[in-house]
Design an enzyme around this catalytic site. Structure first.
Site, PDB file in Angstrom:
ATOM      1  N   CYS A  75       1.137   1.228 -10.197  1.00 29.47           N
ATOM      2  CA  CYS A  75       2.331   0.673  -9.569  1.00 29.47           C
ATOM      3  C   CYS A  75       3.482   0.470 -10.537  1.00 29.47           C
ATOM      4  O   CYS A  75       4.567   0.061 -10.128  1.00 29.47           O
ATOM      5  CB  CYS A  75       2.009  -0.611  -8.798  1.00 29.47           C
ATOM      6  SG  CYS A  75       1.556  -0.254  -7.076  1.00 29.47           S
ATOM      7  N   HIS A 100      14.189   2.989   3.621  1.00 26.60           N
ATOM      8  CA  HIS A 100      14.708   4.033   2.734  1.00 26.60           C
ATOM      9  C   HIS A 100      15.561   3.486   1.605  1.00 26.60           C
ATOM     10  O   HIS A 100      16.453   4.173   1.093  1.00 26.60           O
ATOM     11  CB  HIS A 100      15.435   5.128   3.522  1.00 26.60           C
ATOM     12  CG  HIS A 100      14.473   6.029   4.241  1.00 26.60           C
ATOM     13  ND1 HIS A 100      13.830   5.656   5.397  1.00 26.60           N
ATOM     14  CD2 HIS A 100      14.009   7.264   3.935  1.00 26.60           C
ATOM     15  CE1 HIS A 100      13.020   6.622   5.789  1.00 26.60           C
ATOM     16  NE2 HIS A 100      13.098   7.601   4.911  1.00 26.60           N
ATOM     17  N   GLU A 118       1.433  -3.227   2.315  1.00 23.47           N
ATOM     18  CA  GLU A 118       1.892  -2.231   1.352  1.00 23.47           C
ATOM     19  C   GLU A 118       1.157  -0.913   1.577  1.00 23.47           C
ATOM     20  O   GLU A 118       1.705   0.170   1.390  1.00 23.47           O
ATOM     21  CB  GLU A 118       1.637  -2.740  -0.064  1.00 23.47           C
ATOM     22  CG  GLU A 118       2.228  -1.866  -1.144  1.00 23.47           C
ATOM     23  CD  GLU A 118       2.079  -2.514  -2.505  1.00 23.47           C
ATOM     24  OE1 GLU A 118       2.911  -3.359  -2.837  1.00 23.47           O
ATOM     25  OE2 GLU A 118       1.117  -2.165  -3.209  1.00 23.47           O
TER      26      GLU A 118
HETATM   27 ZN    ZN Z   1       3.351   0.357  -4.837  1.00 18.89          ZN
END
Ligand code: ZN
Length: 156
Positions: A22, A72, A136
């Protein structure tokens, strides 16, 4: 009574201090679930009779205040200065600068703060935001729950 509306959006982020994947610039298909509490409206003949709030209205408010802003966009931590400067160098880029790293936890808290001010008790049925859940990934999510986080002030 609790009701929940789910919305989805796409956004980029990175967790600058993350020890693994990440920390790279990447994106997710996020899901946002907004849970409201309130009494069922019983006014005979009202368009909302039998409801806590029209789901279309639940969606419209979350869409206007959170999804339209974040969809976006690149969600970036204000202290991640290299990326903030890079994004600012891109003309017209949709960037959301956050006071905390854009983890699911912090996005849920931020969305809760925004939406708590946006859902009003317009029907007089004690309508109140109770929880914002941010996915997520389909397997990873965080809940911001009224009264459970020191940064979320109850409004009674
Ligand atoms: Zn992520």
């Amino acid at each position: 009574m609790l009701i929940t509306r789910r919305l989805e959006f796409d956004a980029g982020h990175r967790i600058p201090n993350h020890s693994s994947n990440c920390r790279h610039l990447h994106g997710h298909r996020y899901a946002l679930e907004v849970t409201l509490s309130g009494n069922i409206i019983t006014s005979e003949g009202a368009p909302e009779q039998g409801m806590v709030m029209d789901f279309a209205e639940v969606k419209a408010i979350a869409q206007r205040h959170v999804v339209d802003a974040w969809d976006h966009a690149f969600l970036v931590y204000a202290q991640d200065t290299v990326v903030v400067e890079f994004l600012r160098s891109l003309p017209g880029h949709k960037t959301v600068v956050l006071a905390a790293p854009p983890t699911a936890e912090n996005l849920a808290l931020e969305a809760f703060r925004i939406l708590d001010a946006a859902y009003r008790d317009v029907y007089g049925n004690q309508l109140k935001l109770e929880r914002v859940r941010v996915y997520e990934t389909p397997n990873c999510w965080a809940d911001a729950v009224r009264g459970q986080d020191p940064s979320l002030q109850g409004k009674g």
